[in-house]
Motif scaffolding. Structure first.
Motif, PDB file in Angstrom:
ATOM      1  N   LEU A 190     -88.855  30.692  48.740  1.00 58.87           N
ATOM      2  CA  LEU A 190     -87.910  29.679  49.218  1.00 58.87           C
ATOM      3  C   LEU A 190     -86.723  30.345  49.908  1.00 58.87           C
ATOM      4  O   LEU A 190     -86.222  31.377  49.452  1.00 58.87           O
ATOM      5  CB  LEU A 190     -87.390  28.829  48.048  1.00 58.87           C
ATOM      6  CG  LEU A 190     -88.309  27.745  47.486  1.00 58.87           C
ATOM      7  CD1 LEU A 190     -87.602  27.058  46.328  1.00 58.87           C
ATOM      8  CD2 LEU A 190     -88.692  26.740  48.538  1.00 58.87           C
ATOM      9  N   SER A 191     -86.257  29.727  50.976  1.00 59.40           N
ATOM     10  CA  SER A 191     -85.088  30.269  51.666  1.00 59.40           C
ATOM     11  C   SER A 191     -83.804  29.835  50.978  1.00 59.40           C
ATOM     12  O   SER A 191     -82.810  30.539  50.987  1.00 59.40           O
ATOM     13  CB  SER A 191     -85.082  29.807  53.123  1.00 59.40           C
ATOM     14  OG  SER A 191     -85.103  28.384  53.189  1.00 59.40           O
ATOM     15  N   ASP A 192     -83.792  28.656  50.388  1.00 63.93           N
ATOM     16  CA  ASP A 192     -82.634  28.180  49.641  1.00 63.93           C
ATOM     17  C   ASP A 192     -82.905  28.433  48.165  1.00 63.93           C
ATOM     18  O   ASP A 192     -83.682  27.718  47.540  1.00 63.93           O
ATOM     19  CB  ASP A 192     -82.419  26.690  49.911  1.00 63.93           C
ATOM     20  CG  ASP A 192     -81.098  26.202  49.347  1.00 63.93           C
ATOM     21  OD1 ASP A 192     -80.329  27.049  48.851  1.00 63.93           O
ATOM     22  OD2 ASP A 192     -80.838  24.995  49.415  1.00 63.93           O
ATOM     23  N   ALA A 196     -85.419  24.901  41.377  1.00 61.49           N
ATOM     24  CA  ALA A 196     -86.120  23.970  42.259  1.00 61.49           C
ATOM     25  C   ALA A 196     -87.117  23.163  41.448  1.00 61.49           C
ATOM     26  O   ALA A 196     -87.728  23.670  40.504  1.00 61.49           O
ATOM     27  CB  ALA A 196     -86.839  24.724  43.375  1.00 61.49           C
ATOM     28  N   ASP A 197     -87.280  21.896  41.810  1.00 58.09           N
ATOM     29  CA  ASP A 197     -88.250  21.012  41.174  1.00 58.09           C
ATOM     30  C   ASP A 197     -89.420  20.787  42.115  1.00 58.09           C
ATOM     31  O   ASP A 197     -89.256  20.820  43.338  1.00 58.09           O
ATOM     32  CB  ASP A 197     -87.617  19.662  40.829  1.00 58.09           C
ATOM     33  CG  ASP A 197     -86.463  19.812  39.858  1.00 58.09           C
ATOM     34  OD1 ASP A 197     -86.504  20.753  39.042  1.00 58.09           O
ATOM     35  OD2 ASP A 197     -85.520  18.999  39.934  1.00 58.09           O
ATOM     36  N   TYR A 222     -97.944  22.869  45.439  1.00 60.16           N
ATOM     37  CA  TYR A 222     -96.639  22.418  44.957  1.00 60.16           C
ATOM     38  C   TYR A 222     -95.810  21.919  46.135  1.00 60.16           C
ATOM     39  O   TYR A 222     -95.721  22.597  47.166  1.00 60.16           O
ATOM     40  CB  TYR A 222     -95.877  23.551  44.282  1.00 60.16           C
ATOM     41  CG  TYR A 222     -96.568  24.194  43.112  1.00 60.16           C
ATOM     42  CD1 TYR A 222     -96.375  23.721  41.822  1.00 60.16           C
ATOM     43  CD2 TYR A 222     -97.399  25.293  43.288  1.00 60.16           C
ATOM     44  CE1 TYR A 222     -96.994  24.322  40.737  1.00 60.16           C
ATOM     45  CE2 TYR A 222     -98.023  25.907  42.226  1.00 60.16           C
ATOM     46  CZ  TYR A 222     -97.816  25.414  40.941  1.00 60.16           C
ATOM     47  OH  TYR A 222     -98.437  26.019  39.880  1.00 60.16           O
ATOM     48  N   SER A 223     -95.199  20.758  45.979  1.00 57.49           N
ATOM     49  CA  SER A 223     -94.189  20.292  46.921  1.00 57.49           C
ATOM     50  C   SER A 223     -92.838  20.504  46.244  1.00 57.49           C
ATOM     51  O   SER A 223     -92.453  19.768  45.328  1.00 57.49           O
ATOM     52  CB  SER A 223     -94.411  18.807  47.251  1.00 57.49           C
ATOM     53  OG  SER A 223     -93.399  18.337  48.107  1.00 57.49           O
ATOM     54  N   ASP A 229     -83.482  21.236  50.822  1.00 59.32           N
ATOM     55  CA  ASP A 229     -84.664  21.806  51.437  1.00 59.32           C
ATOM     56  C   ASP A 229     -85.918  21.449  50.650  1.00 59.32           C
ATOM     57  O   ASP A 229     -85.887  21.252  49.437  1.00 59.32           O
ATOM     58  CB  ASP A 229     -84.557  23.330  51.534  1.00 59.32           C
ATOM     59  CG  ASP A 229     -83.521  23.760  52.554  1.00 59.32           C
ATOM     60  OD1 ASP A 229     -83.126  22.900  53.368  1.00 59.32           O
ATOM     61  OD2 ASP A 229     -83.108  24.932  52.515  1.00 59.32           O
ATOM     62  N   SER A 230     -87.036  21.394  51.358  1.00 56.92           N
ATOM     63  CA  SER A 230     -88.321  21.129  50.726  1.00 56.92           C
ATOM     64  C   SER A 230     -89.374  22.011  51.388  1.00 56.92           C
ATOM     65  O   SER A 230     -89.326  22.237  52.611  1.00 56.92           O
ATOM     66  CB  SER A 230     -88.704  19.652  50.876  1.00 56.92           C
ATOM     67  OG  SER A 230     -89.944  19.412  50.257  1.00 56.92           O
ATOM     68  N   THR A 231     -90.286  22.513  50.595  1.00 52.86           N
ATOM     69  CA  THR A 231     -91.348  23.362  51.136  1.00 52.86           C
ATOM     70  C   THR A 231     -92.605  23.199  50.301  1.00 52.86           C
ATOM     71  O   THR A 231     -92.568  22.672  49.185  1.00 52.86           O
ATOM     72  CB  THR A 231     -90.906  24.846  51.158  1.00 52.86           C
ATOM     73  OG1 THR A 231     -91.859  25.606  51.895  1.00 52.86           O
ATOM     74  CG2 THR A 231     -90.829  25.403  49.741  1.00 52.86           C
TER      75      THR A 231
END
Length: 244
Positions: A190-192, A196-197, A222-223, A229-231
C-alpha cells in the motif's frame, strides 16, 4: 474378522447417535484398564476407570474418540486406540472403523496453519474454525506478512461455504473481513501506510488425507481501504488443518 461388528458400528456409531430401542454393541476390556474422560479430548479430566474383563457399550463416535457406557452405568469418552484393544463376545479383537471423511463432516472444530504469498510477500497464518452445519463454517485467523526483513500483521474473520461437502476433494467459497497493520517500509502493498481494513473473497479446495487431517489450497482477493485510498491485493496459500 469382526465384519458384523463393523457393520453395526458404521450404522450406529458412524451416524453419531444411538437410539434407545436399538441394540448397542458390547465389548470386553482386554487391557488392564481403559480411562473415561468427561468429553472427547485429552485435556478433559478422567473420572472413571473400566478394568480388564468388564463390559462396555459403544454409544457414539467423534473422530478418534468413542462415547461408551460401563456396566456400572458410568458414561464417558475414551480414545479409539484404547478401545481397539477390547474384545468381542467371541473373544476376537474388535474391528473398529477408522476415522473417515464422514467423521470430518461431523466434526465441529478445526485448527490449522497456512503458508502463502500475498502479492510478492511471503505470508503465514494460524486459523481456528467452528462449523455448525456440514456446509457452513466460520473461521478466524492471525498472520504475518514478510517483506525486506519487515513483518506486518493481519487478522481476519471468514465464512466458509462447502455446498459439495460429500466429496473427499471439496471445493469451497470464502467471504470475510480482514484488518492489516502495515509497517512503514511495506510499500509493496500500500502507498498510504498504516492500518487498513479489507473485504475478503476467495475460493479453494480441501482434501481429506486421512485420520484427522485435511489439506487446503486457496486463492483470495482483498479489497483494502486505508484512509481515502483503496487497492486490491491477491494471495495464494496452502495449509494443513486438523479437526476434532
Amino acid at each position: 474378522m469382526g465384519s458384523a461388528l463393523t457393520a453395526v458400528l458404521v450404522a450406529l456409531v458412524g451416524n453419531g447417535t444411538a437410539h434407545a430401542e436399538d441394540a448397542v454393541p458390547a465389548l470386553e476390556v482386554s487391557d488392564p484398564f481403559i480411562e473415561l474422560h468427561t468429553a472427547p479430548g485429552r485435556g478433559y479430566p478422567i473420572f472413571h476407570v473400566i478394568e480388564k474383563g468388564e463390559q462396555v457399550e459403544l454409544l457414539k463416535r467423534k473422530t478418534n474418540w468413542y462415547k461408551v457406557r460401563a456396566a456400572s452405568g458410568e458414561t464417558g469418552w475414551t480414545k479409539a486406540s484404547q478401545l481397539g484393544r477390547t474384545l468381542q463376545p467371541t473373544g476376537l479383537p474388535a474391528d473398529l472403523p477408522e476415522v473417515s471423511h464422514g467423521q470430518y463432516l461431523e466434526s465441529s472444530w478445526r485448527v490449522g496453519f497456512t503458508a502463502g504469498q500475498l502479492e510478492q510477500s511471503p505470508s503465514f497464518s494460524l486459523t481456528a474454525g467452528y462449523r455448525p452445519l456440514t456446509w457452513l463454517g466460520a473461521e478466524i485467523e492471525a498472520g504475518k506478512i514478510y517483506n525486506q526483513s519487515v513483518t506486518s500483521d493481519y487478522y481476519g474473520a471468514n465464512l466458509i461455504l462447502e455446498p459439495l461437502h460429500q466429496w473427499s476433494l471439496t471445493p469451497y467459497a470464502l467471504i470475510g473481513y480482514s484488518q492489516f497493520s502495515f509497517d512503514a517500509r511495506q510499500k509493496v502493498l500500500l502507498s498510504d501506510l498504516g492500518d487498513a481494513d479489507g473485504v475478503t473473497l476467495g475460493g479453494g479446495l480441501g482434501y481429506y488425507i486421512g485420520r484427522n487431517f485435511l489439506i487446503r489450497a486457496e486463492y483470495r482477493v482483498y479489497s483494502v481501504s486505508s484512509n481515502s485510498d483503496s487497492t486490491g491485493l491477491s494471495e495464494w496459500k496452502i495449509g494443513l488443518n486438523t479437526f476434532f
